[in-house]
Design an enzyme around this catalytic site. Sequence first.
Site, PDB file in Angstrom:
ATOM      1  N   CYS A 135       5.478 -29.986  64.539  1.00 16.75           N
ATOM      2  CA  CYS A 135       4.917 -30.031  63.376  1.00 16.75           C
ATOM      3  C   CYS A 135       4.140 -28.196  62.500  1.00 16.75           C
ATOM      4  O   CYS A 135       3.691 -28.712  61.171  1.00 16.75           O
ATOM      5  CB  CYS A 135       3.235 -30.820  63.832  1.00 16.75           C
ATOM      6  SG  CYS A 135       3.253 -31.884  64.793  1.00 16.75           S
TER       7      CYS A 135
ATOM      8  N   HIS B 251       3.126 -17.669  68.898  1.00 19.64           N
ATOM      9  CA  HIS B 251       3.895 -18.189  69.538  1.00 19.64           C
ATOM     10  C   HIS B 251       3.651 -17.998  71.185  1.00 19.64           C
ATOM     11  O   HIS B 251       4.188 -17.415  71.652  1.00 19.64           O
ATOM     12  CB  HIS B 251       6.285 -18.543  69.427  1.00 19.64           C
ATOM     13  CG  HIS B 251       6.810 -19.288  70.042  1.00 19.64           C
ATOM     14  ND1 HIS B 251       6.880 -19.363  70.008  1.00 19.64           N
ATOM     15  CD2 HIS B 251       7.766 -19.656  69.057  1.00 19.64           C
ATOM     16  CE1 HIS B 251       7.437 -20.611  71.439  1.00 19.64           C
ATOM     17  NE2 HIS B 251       8.111 -21.279  70.278  1.00 19.64           N
TER      18      HIS B 251
ATOM     19  N   HIS C 114     -11.937 -23.431  51.703  1.00 19.00           N
ATOM     20  CA  HIS C 114     -11.442 -24.615  52.198  1.00 19.00           C
ATOM     21  C   HIS C 114     -10.207 -24.591  53.200  1.00 19.00           C
ATOM     22  O   HIS C 114     -10.163 -23.030  53.269  1.00 19.00           O
ATOM     23  CB  HIS C 114     -10.304 -24.841  51.529  1.00 19.00           C
ATOM     24  CG  HIS C 114     -11.025 -25.590  49.913  1.00 19.00           C
ATOM     25  ND1 HIS C 114     -12.104 -26.032  49.368  1.00 19.00           N
ATOM     26  CD2 HIS C 114     -11.156 -24.876  48.481  1.00 19.00           C
ATOM     27  CE1 HIS C 114     -12.697 -25.639  48.101  1.00 19.00           C
ATOM     28  NE2 HIS C 114     -12.014 -25.148  47.424  1.00 19.00           N
TER      29      HIS C 114
ATOM     30  N   HIS D 110      -4.164 -29.228  60.387  1.00 20.23           N
ATOM     31  CA  HIS D 110      -2.717 -29.971  60.852  1.00 20.23           C
ATOM     32  C   HIS D 110      -3.822 -31.052  60.834  1.00 20.23           C
ATOM     33  O   HIS D 110      -4.697 -31.697  61.903  1.00 20.23           O
ATOM     34  CB  HIS D 110      -2.265 -29.684  61.697  1.00 20.23           C
ATOM     35  CG  HIS D 110      -0.525 -30.121  62.875  1.00 20.23           C
ATOM     36  ND1 HIS D 110      -0.160 -31.445  61.522  1.00 20.23           N
ATOM     37  CD2 HIS D 110      -1.238 -30.402  63.336  1.00 20.23           C
ATOM     38  CE1 HIS D 110       0.469 -31.732  63.008  1.00 20.23           C
ATOM     39  NE2 HIS D 110      -0.024 -31.682  63.953  1.00 20.23           N
TER      40      HIS D 110
ATOM     41  N   HIS E  20      -6.209 -40.434  58.293  1.00 20.92           N
ATOM     42  CA  HIS E  20      -6.418 -41.864  58.840  1.00 20.92           C
ATOM     43  C   HIS E  20      -5.846 -42.645  57.641  1.00 20.92           C
ATOM     44  O   HIS E  20      -5.598 -44.038  57.893  1.00 20.92           O
ATOM     45  CB  HIS E  20      -7.816 -42.015  58.235  1.00 20.92           C
ATOM     46  CG  HIS E  20      -8.488 -43.853  58.038  1.00 20.92           C
ATOM     47  ND1 HIS E  20      -8.375 -44.231  56.871  1.00 20.92           N
ATOM     48  CD2 HIS E  20      -9.141 -44.492  58.729  1.00 20.92           C
ATOM     49  CE1 HIS E  20      -8.407 -45.685  56.287  1.00 20.92           C
ATOM     50  NE2 HIS E  20      -8.996 -45.622  57.826  1.00 20.92           N
TER      51      HIS E  20
ATOM     52  N   ASN F 115      -0.240 -38.189  61.269  1.00 18.91           N
ATOM     53  CA  ASN F 115       0.528 -37.368  61.289  1.00 18.91           C
ATOM     54  C   ASN F 115       2.026 -36.977  61.227  1.00 18.91           C
ATOM     55  O   ASN F 115       2.787 -37.876  61.821  1.00 18.91           O
ATOM     56  CB  ASN F 115       0.326 -37.211  62.729  1.00 18.91           C
ATOM     57  CG  ASN F 115       1.104 -35.625  63.320  1.00 18.91           C
ATOM     58  OD1 ASN F 115       1.398 -35.095  62.127  1.00 18.91           O
ATOM     59  ND2 ASN F 115       1.005 -35.108  64.233  1.00 18.91           N
TER      60      ASN F 115
END
Length: 376
Positions: free
Chosen positions: A81, A160, A244, A248, A277, A281
């Site tokens: 992702c 990572h 802002h 994710h 909503h 994802n």
Amino acid sequence: MVFDGREASPSLSDGVLEMDEFFSDSVGKLLARTGIHPSEIDVLVVNVSMLATCPSLSARIINKYKMREDIKVYNLAGMGCSASLISVNIVQNIFKSTRDRNAVVVTSESLSLGWYNGNDKSMILANCLFRTGGCVMVLTNKPALKSRAMLELKQLVRTHHGSRDESYGCCIQKEDENGLAGFHLGKNLPKAATRAFADNLKQIAPKILPATELLRFAAALLFRKLSGGSAARPVINFKKGVEHFCLHTGGKAVIDGIAENLGLSEDDVEPARMTLHRFGNTSASSLWYVLAYMAAKGRLKKGDRVFMISFGAGFKCNSCLWKVLRDLDGRNNVWEDSIHTYPRTNLNNPFLEKYGWIHNEDSGQFHLPDDYEIPD
């Protein structure tokens, strides 16, 4: 595929068709909207984690739009992702050594071949959480195009934790005890995400926050140390350098965790909650759906700074800071047909309310009718 009853036996063509439909719609619209001809594209980066074909998906795009023979091509798979910001980072590094270049980044996910047909709850979750989606964007370092640009990349940091066994295994594609392939999301995922997030913030905070906030935080840490730990644990205020927060949409727990760690308000996390909503994802492309929500609500004004945070298998945490170059109205974006119905106060799952009773029943009492035939 699911409607045809073939989720237990998807074919390669299902995954390829899924991607081709997205490429044909999104890449074509991008070129038409920007007025950029395929021959003007110097770099192409495609990230689709769960589908690797030969020739590559990037080659399919080049073939369809007849791009140049000397185009620089990168095809990323298995990056999870957080792949969007990895793709942006690749382009960023290319732009450091070359001038006057146009790059196209294509970020999406293939779900057709990743459907899980077993009973392992840690793997069933992926079926419920992930949704099809994608985004295509043009990045450029041509001075002549700056007046048309929406955002300017200011900082990008990648973290990572693949060297840690616990982090590596918390989010992984594997087979269950019956040999059925799926995507496992472990209970230790929030812990792995928190560690990666903390290390990422340590690197990016000095790059995006004003010196006054960094000094205040350092002084508070020193005071706590001198007091023997009796003073309250200080929290760095990212709102001093950010207007802002583009988070994710990895799930409610992910959004709640980031909000708690950064001290964000419900207004700050509203775009991520509403995107989860409405669209679920959508993997690596979810960040851009959240950004589109902000634009559709008219929140992105010239000079504003947007802090993007993403997580992915490996385990990775990537973040970046964008500067808004002009007021964005969000017209013709993915939220156009539904933005007027958001935000919503009731985000309860209607299916859970209707069928949640099943969790309290004895699974041993469930059985299929004798005449039911499982599709091949």
